[in-house]
Design an enzyme around this catalytic site. Structure first.
Site, short mmCIF file in Angstrom:
data_model
loop_
_atom_site.label_atom_id
_atom_site.label_comp_id
_atom_site.label_asym_id
_atom_site.label_seq_id
_atom_site.Cartn_x
_atom_site.Cartn_y
_atom_site.Cartn_z
N GLY A 241 -9.66 1.66 -1.05
CA GLY A 241 -8.48 0.80 -1.16
C GLY A 241 -7.24 1.60 -0.83
O GLY A 241 -7.30 2.62 -0.13
N SER A 242 -6.12 1.14 -1.36
CA SER A 242 -4.84 1.76 -1.02
C SER A 242 -4.71 3.15 -1.66
O SER A 242 -5.36 3.45 -2.67
CB SER A 242 -3.72 0.85 -1.53
OG SER A 242 -3.88 0.65 -2.92
N GLY A 246 -5.86 4.81 -5.36
CA GLY A 246 -6.53 6.11 -5.49
C GLY A 246 -5.76 7.05 -6.40
O GLY A 246 -6.35 7.84 -7.15
N GLU A 263 -11.71 6.66 -0.71
CA GLU A 263 -11.53 6.25 0.70
C GLU A 263 -10.26 5.40 0.73
O GLU A 263 -10.30 4.21 0.45
CB GLU A 263 -12.73 5.41 1.18
CG GLU A 263 -14.04 6.17 1.19
CD GLU A 263 -14.21 7.05 2.43
OE1 GLU A 263 -13.34 7.02 3.32
OE2 GLU A 263 -15.21 7.76 2.49
P1 NAD Z 1 -6.16 -2.30 -3.10
O1 NAD Z 1 -5.88 -0.87 -3.40
O2 NAD Z 1 -5.13 -3.31 -3.44
O3 NAD Z 1 -7.51 -2.78 -3.85
C1 NAD Z 1 -8.74 -2.16 -3.59
C2 NAD Z 1 -9.66 -2.35 -4.79
O4 NAD Z 1 -9.20 -1.55 -5.88
C3 NAD Z 1 -9.74 -3.77 -5.32
O5 NAD Z 1 -11.07 -4.05 -5.68
C4 NAD Z 1 -8.84 -3.73 -6.56
O6 NAD Z 1 -9.16 -4.69 -7.53
C5 NAD Z 1 -9.11 -2.33 -7.07
N1 NAD Z 1 -8.06 -1.70 -7.88
C6 NAD Z 1 -6.73 -1.73 -7.67
N2 NAD Z 1 -6.10 -0.97 -8.59
C7 NAD Z 1 -7.05 -0.43 -9.39
C8 NAD Z 1 -7.05 0.44 -10.51
N3 NAD Z 1 -5.92 0.92 -11.01
N4 NAD Z 1 -8.23 0.78 -11.06
C9 NAD Z 1 -9.40 0.31 -10.58
N5 NAD Z 1 -9.47 -0.54 -9.53
C10 NAD Z 1 -8.31 -0.90 -8.93
O7 NAD Z 1 -6.52 -2.37 -1.52
P2 NAD Z 1 -6.72 -3.64 -0.58
O8 NAD Z 1 -5.40 -4.29 -0.34
O9 NAD Z 1 -7.86 -4.46 -1.06
O10 NAD Z 1 -7.22 -2.93 0.78
C11 NAD Z 1 -6.35 -2.38 1.74
C12 NAD Z 1 -6.24 -0.88 1.56
O11 NAD Z 1 -7.52 -0.28 1.54
C13 NAD Z 1 -5.50 -0.22 2.70
O12 NAD Z 1 -4.67 0.79 2.19
C14 NAD Z 1 -6.62 0.37 3.54
O13 NAD Z 1 -6.22 1.46 4.36
C15 NAD Z 1 -7.57 0.80 2.48
N6 NAD Z 1 -8.94 0.94 2.98
C16 NAD Z 1 -9.43 2.21 3.13
C17 NAD Z 1 -10.70 2.39 3.67
C18 NAD Z 1 -11.25 3.76 3.89
O14 NAD Z 1 -12.46 3.87 4.09
N7 NAD Z 1 -10.45 4.81 3.88
C19 NAD Z 1 -11.48 1.27 3.99
C20 NAD Z 1 -10.95 0.00 3.79
C21 NAD Z 1 -9.68 -0.15 3.28
#
Ligand code: NAD
EC number: 1.2.1.3
Length: 507
Positions: A241-242, A246, A263
């Protein structure tokens, strides 16, 4: 340009039901979560969400099952993944439909995502007969040094909306053959895809007679994710995720001495040198920058182009951007679907405003088309005088910033001068430049390509990036090692107790 048409809320609802029925899954009725489609920007139906307590129970079940699963020989564990791969082949189209409905990916990319799942299953099945340690030369006579690899325990998978099924499969196929059990918390934006994918694994489990709780799906928002992150029974948290997410997850897992595989966001660049094949560069750039509506972690966000070819390349890009079919991803010719939600549209508009305030000039796109409540962005190209703060941030939308350079060193310096380190590429016909880009003082990313764009990786290589991208590696190569623990064994068959480093301790 095409205008977004025919999907309707009712049509998408029926379509989603049909796809779920085809895989044999049902939607848990309720009101905690909403399944919605960015194609029309409307909710399709409500679903029951899992509470933090439910997440705890899922972890307990997966933890209780670990000993039984670990005891199965790895090739027998591979059989489960083989059957999952078969079911994914059978239901490729159904799963792709759900991905398009929930993420707005065009058909070809949604099918590609499922293909990636099939590919990683095949990779994992082969791996199930190749999990290997090393034998290392011992400094002592009559001794053998060896490494053995053992399963970790429960792997918690947290995934992002933009690869709602593939990221789960990268983790789950590998974790299962490694002998781990899995609890998956997908993005709250993509519950239907995850229900279908998890159900296919349930079917595979039943077919091969594996214990039911080798995997668990929990449908929850960020609070459910936090519950998973903090649970000491979760040995590895693999979170995609973002970077913001992370930054929260990494320290929490570390505080309890758990392992994490992160990731996170990217801010990927392509360098185009004077010797580049511009036809090739054009194709690679358009797919990477405008494809998936700029919503891939590997999407191209920065173009660093030599000043002698910049005008020609940008003019050609502007012409292609002007013809990009934007609209309903179920319409055959569409190449650019919707942004995931209104927030993404606002983030794009805000970034464009900041870029212009920094002296940037929008030379293509940047507008918005609305269809129902859907947010359809025209992919934008912005010529920037410098790499300002907004360029150094990841905006998860189709904005391509163009920067120019004079000397090769300047291109590499610009390239690396961002917090993220996921994917990178160079278009050149000069072998020296290509090798310099791949060398230790070249690109600082986890992925560095030559004469190809930044997005669309194969599963055979390790996937992931450095710096604010989190440092994790998933999928191919030896990424499996993240899902196991290593033991170093010293075996003495000499009959004498010799100490290392010639230490003498006679009693
Ligand atoms: P996001 O960070 O908003 O959410 C991702 C996941 O994390 C969701 O399931 C969310 O519920 C969970 N989450 C959020 N905050 C959390 C916390 N504090 N504790 C535990 N879980 C939590 O991301 P998004 O908007 O769904 O996806 C887009 C982002 O993901 C972009 O930044 C993109 O670059 C990144 N991404 C990275 C990869 C990679 O392999 N590097 C792959 C796909 C997406």
């Amino acid at each position: 340009m095409s205008t977004p048409t025919p999907s309707t809320v009712e049509g998408l609802r029926d379509h989603a039901h049909a796809a779920l029925r085809a895989v044999g899954a049902t939607v848990p009725d309720g009101s905690g979560l909403i399944a919605r489609s960015p194609i029309v920007g409307e909710s399709l139906f409500g679903l029951r969400a899992d509470t933090p307590g439910d997440v705890g129970r899922a972890v307990a079940e997966a933890a209780d099952t670990f000993a039984e699963w670990r005891a199965r020989p790895a090739p027998a564990r591979g059989e489960l993944v083989r059957v999952l791969g078969e079911l994914l082949r059978e239901h490729r189209s159904d799963l792709a439909d759900l991905i398009t409905i929930e993420v707005g990916k065009i058909r070809s990319e949604a099918l590609g995502e499922v293909q990636e799942m099939i590919d990683v299953c095949e990779f994992a099945v082969g791996l199930s007969r190749q999990l290997h340690g090393r034998t290392i030369a011992s400094e002592r006579p009559g001794h053998r040094l060896a490494e053995t690899w053992h399963p970790l325990g429960v792997v918690g998978v947290i995934s992002a909306f933009n690869f709602p099924a593939a990221v789960w499969s990268w983790n789950t196929a590998i974790a299962l053959v490694c002998g781990d059990t899995v609890v998956w918390k997908p993005s709250e934006l993509t519950p239907l895809t995850s229900i279908a994918a998890a159900h296919l694994l349930d079917r595979a489990i039943e077919r091969v007679g594996a214990p039911a709780a080798v995997h668990r799906l929990v449908l929850a928002d960020r609070l459910g994710g936090e519950r998973l992150v903090d649970d000491p029974r979760v040995a590895l948290v693999s979170a995609t995720g973002s970077t913001r997410m992370g930054q929260q997850v990494g320290p929490r897992v570390a505080a309890r001495f758990g392992k994490s595989l992160l990731e996170l966001g990217g801010n990927n660049a392509t360098v185009v040198t004077p010797s580049a094949d511009l036809d090739l560069a054009l194709q690679g750039i358009v797919f990477a920058a405008a494809g998936t509506a700029g919503q891939r972690c590997t999407s191209l966000r920065r173009l660093i182009v030599h000043h002698t070819v910049a005008d020609e390349l940008v003019d050609r890009l502007v012409a292609v951007y002007g013809r990009l079919p934007i609209g309903d991803p179920f319409v055959e010719d569409t190449l650019v679907g919707p942004l995931v939600d209104e927030r993404a549209g606002e983030a794009m508009a805000a970034a464009l405003e900041r870029a212009q305030a920094d002296g940037g000039k929008v030379v293509a796109g940047g507008g918005r088309r609305e269809y129902g409540g859907g947010v359809y962005a025209e992919p934008a190209i912005v010529r920037m005088p410098a790499q300002t703060d907004v360029v150094r941030e990841e905006t998860f939308a189709p904005i391509l910033y163009v920067l120019t350079y004079d000397a090769f060193e300047e291109a590499v310096a610009l390239h690396n001068d961002v917090p993220q380190g996921l994917s990178s590429s160079i278009f050149t016909r000069d072998q020296q430049e290509a090798e310099r880009f791949l060398a230790a003082d070249g690109s600082d990313c986890g992925i560095a390509n030559v004469n190809i764009g930044t997005s669309g990786a194969e599963i055979g290589g390790a996937f992931g990036g450095e710096k604010a991208t989190g440092g994790g590696r998933e999928s191919g190569s030896d990424s499996w090692k993240a899902y196991m623990r290593r033991a170093t064994n010293t075996i003495n068959y000499s009959g004498n107790l010799t100490l290392a480093q010639n230490v003498s301790f006679l009693t």
